[in-house]
Motif scaffolding. Structure first.
Motif, mmCIF file in Angstrom:
data_model
loop_
_atom_site.group_PDB
_atom_site.id
_atom_site.type_symbol
_atom_site.label_atom_id
_atom_site.label_comp_id
_atom_site.label_asym_id
_atom_site.label_seq_id
_atom_site.Cartn_x
_atom_site.Cartn_y
_atom_site.Cartn_z
ATOM 1 N N ALA A 120 -24.021 2.823 7.655
ATOM 2 C CA ALA A 120 -25.091 2.642 6.947
ATOM 3 C C ALA A 120 -24.781 2.364 5.472
ATOM 4 N N ALA A 121 -23.677 2.703 5.175
ATOM 5 C CA ALA A 121 -23.301 2.556 3.708
ATOM 6 C C ALA A 121 -22.567 1.327 3.322
ATOM 7 N N ALA A 122 -22.604 0.638 4.392
ATOM 8 C CA ALA A 122 -21.712 -0.752 4.243
ATOM 9 C C ALA A 122 -22.105 -1.672 2.948
ATOM 10 N N PRO A 123 -23.449 -1.644 2.779
ATOM 11 C CA PRO A 123 -23.865 -2.404 1.547
ATOM 12 C C PRO A 123 -23.551 -1.703 0.171
ATOM 13 N N GLU A 124 -23.652 -0.492 0.156
ATOM 14 C CA GLU A 124 -23.256 0.142 -1.028
ATOM 15 C C GLU A 124 -21.786 0.140 -1.165
ATOM 16 N N LEU A 125 -20.897 0.232 -0.053
ATOM 17 C CA LEU A 125 -19.394 0.298 -0.318
ATOM 18 C C LEU A 125 -19.088 -1.240 -0.744
ATOM 19 N N LYS A 126 -19.679 -2.303 -0.399
ATOM 20 C CA LYS A 126 -19.341 -3.751 -0.633
ATOM 21 C C LYS A 126 -19.436 -3.825 -2.253
ATOM 22 N N ARG A 127 -20.832 -3.217 -2.831
ATOM 23 C CA ARG A 127 -21.199 -3.446 -3.830
ATOM 24 C C ARG A 127 -20.416 -2.660 -5.027
ATOM 25 N N ARG A 128 -19.994 -1.525 -4.685
ATOM 26 C CA ARG A 128 -19.571 -0.496 -5.522
ATOM 27 C C ARG A 128 -18.219 -0.823 -5.871
ATOM 28 N N LEU A 129 -17.392 -1.202 -4.636
ATOM 29 C CA LEU A 129 -16.172 -1.538 -4.769
ATOM 30 C C LEU A 129 -15.803 -2.784 -5.540
ATOM 31 N N ALA A 164 -13.784 3.916 -8.839
ATOM 32 C CA ALA A 164 -12.841 3.292 -9.491
ATOM 33 C C ALA A 164 -11.381 3.629 -8.644
ATOM 34 N N ALA A 165 -11.468 5.040 -8.472
ATOM 35 C CA ALA A 165 -9.977 5.293 -7.515
ATOM 36 C C ALA A 165 -10.082 4.491 -6.164
ATOM 37 N N LEU A 166 -11.237 4.412 -5.801
ATOM 38 C CA LEU A 166 -11.245 3.961 -4.099
ATOM 39 C C LEU A 166 -11.041 2.451 -4.231
ATOM 40 N N ALA A 167 -11.059 1.906 -5.321
ATOM 41 C CA ALA A 167 -10.867 0.303 -5.316
ATOM 42 C C ALA A 167 -9.562 -0.018 -5.688
ATOM 43 N N ASP A 168 -8.667 0.903 -5.717
ATOM 44 C CA ASP A 168 -7.200 0.878 -5.898
ATOM 45 C C ASP A 168 -6.548 -0.224 -5.012
ATOM 46 N N PRO A 169 -6.041 -1.393 -5.698
ATOM 47 C CA PRO A 169 -5.635 -2.530 -4.765
ATOM 48 C C PRO A 169 -4.328 -2.086 -4.358
ATOM 49 N N ALA A 218 0.717 -1.149 -0.315
ATOM 50 C CA ALA A 218 0.045 0.191 -0.075
ATOM 51 C C ALA A 218 0.767 1.241 -0.081
ATOM 52 N N ARG A 219 0.888 2.213 -1.002
ATOM 53 C CA ARG A 219 1.574 3.352 -1.109
ATOM 54 C C ARG A 219 0.896 4.333 -0.758
ATOM 55 N N ARG A 220 -0.398 4.218 -0.524
ATOM 56 C CA ARG A 220 -1.137 5.508 -0.313
ATOM 57 C C ARG A 220 -2.093 5.176 0.455
ATOM 58 N N VAL A 221 -2.839 6.299 1.249
ATOM 59 C CA VAL A 221 -4.177 6.068 1.954
ATOM 60 C C VAL A 221 -5.396 7.070 1.464
ATOM 61 N N GLN A 222 -6.157 6.575 1.163
ATOM 62 C CA GLN A 222 -7.516 7.649 0.930
ATOM 63 C C GLN A 222 -8.339 7.656 2.166
ATOM 64 N N PHE A 223 -8.712 8.828 2.386
ATOM 65 C CA PHE A 223 -9.627 9.158 3.465
ATOM 66 C C PHE A 223 -10.966 9.558 2.844
ATOM 67 N N VAL A 224 -12.172 9.091 3.017
ATOM 68 C CA VAL A 224 -13.306 9.336 2.595
ATOM 69 C C VAL A 224 -14.498 9.308 3.781
ATOM 70 N N THR A 225 -15.363 9.989 3.560
ATOM 71 C CA THR A 225 -16.579 9.776 4.471
ATOM 72 C C THR A 225 -17.745 9.401 3.755
ATOM 73 N N ALA A 226 -18.577 8.117 4.190
ATOM 74 C CA ALA A 226 -19.429 7.677 3.677
ATOM 75 C C ALA A 226 -20.667 8.176 3.910
#
Length: 282
Positions: free
Chosen positions: A196-205, A180-185, A159-167
């Motif tokens: 509350a966003a866990a189902p959408e996080l799973k689906r979209r990622l 697409a950027a958030l799914a960077d392996p 992991a070369r970088r960290v992405q901070f987001v709010t759901a």
């Protein structure tokens, strides 16, 4: 030239509105850390003890609030998911009114004041009215959660970088993010307010190619007595968070770095590792 830390002279004197309309009050936006008073900065503690009034969030830990002297006025302006005691505009006005009265004001925010704390709105509102404003950083929850679980946010070769987001999104609004950027392996994804966003996080990622077995650390009430740290995986994320209290502040760390460190510690997927960070320092 060395820049002087303004906290060295924090609230040096009591002032009032001066002749000609200039402002005598002063405001500090202060990060209170994730909750444990051991994780508050020395700067933040000095400011709290020197204040006339402290406006604090719901996520500020009780141990941190206990550091506020009895003579200092406390005002709760806390906001939690689904329960808002004060709209942001009202908070802005409260801070301004206290500053206009010449008071030494601390706006105490959970974690780091500049990390999803809406500090920019408060700072802009106060500066537009001529109020002196400073910011005191704090330990953000993602850093505290990683430390207490014994994992790393970055890992050489993984992991070369960290992405901070709010759901957290406004009622009726979809999560508008670059999936697409958030799914960077090759990155670690830190998701604040994500329960509350866990189902959408799973689906979209996963739709963007992130593997279902991607390691996830779910952290609740980080650094507090009722802290929970749960290792799981992306495809099991909704099930994991579904077992948690609905109003529990939840952070998720998603990425291979989390799993590599968990594997070193021989921590099984789904394990509750709350005890990992419970030891007091000496």
């Amino acid at each position: 030239m060395t820049r002087k830390d303004p906290s060295h002279a924090a609230f040096p004197r009591r002032t009032s509105i001066k002749a000609g309309g200039s402002i005598g009050g002063e405001v500090w936006l202060v990060g209170a850390g994730p909750g444990d008073p051991d994780l508050i900065t020395r700067q933040a503690e000095r400011l709290i003890r020197a204040a006339d009034v402290v406006f604090y969030d719901a996520l500020v830990g009780p141990g941190v609030l206990a550091l506020i002297p009895d003579a200092v006025e406390r005002v709760c302006v806390g906001k939690r998911a689904g329960v808002h005691s004060k709209p942001q505009g009202g908070i802005n006005d409260l801070l301004l009114a206290a500053a206009l009265a010449g008071r030494r004001v601390v706006r105490l925010k959970g974690g780091d004041a500049s990390m999803f704390g809406r500090s920019a709105e408060e700072l802009a509102h106060l500066q537009a009215h001529g109020v002196r404003v400073h910011v005191a950083p704090g330990v953000t929850t993602a850093s505290a959660a990683a430390a207490r679980a014994g994992v790393s946010l970055t890992l050489r070769g993984v992991a070369r970088r960290v992405q901070f987001v709010t759901a957290h999104a406004r009622a009726g609004e979809a999560l508008d993010m670059d999936w697409a950027a958030l799914a960077d392996p090759s990155a670690t994804l830190a998701v604040y307010m994500g329960r509350a966003a866990a189902p959408e996080l799973k689906r979209r990622l996963m739709a963007e190619g992130m593997a279902g077995d991607t390691p996830v650390l779910v952290a609740v009430n980080v650094s507090l007595a009722d802290e929970k740290l749960l290792f799981t995986r992306l495809d099991l994320l909704p099930l994991t968070v579904g077992a948690l209290a609905e109003d529990a502040p939840t952070l998720m760390l998603i990425g291979q770095a989390v799993g590599r460190q968990a594997a070193v510690a021989e921590t099984p997927v789904g394990a509750d590792v709350a005890a990992a960070g419970s030891a007091r320092p000496w």
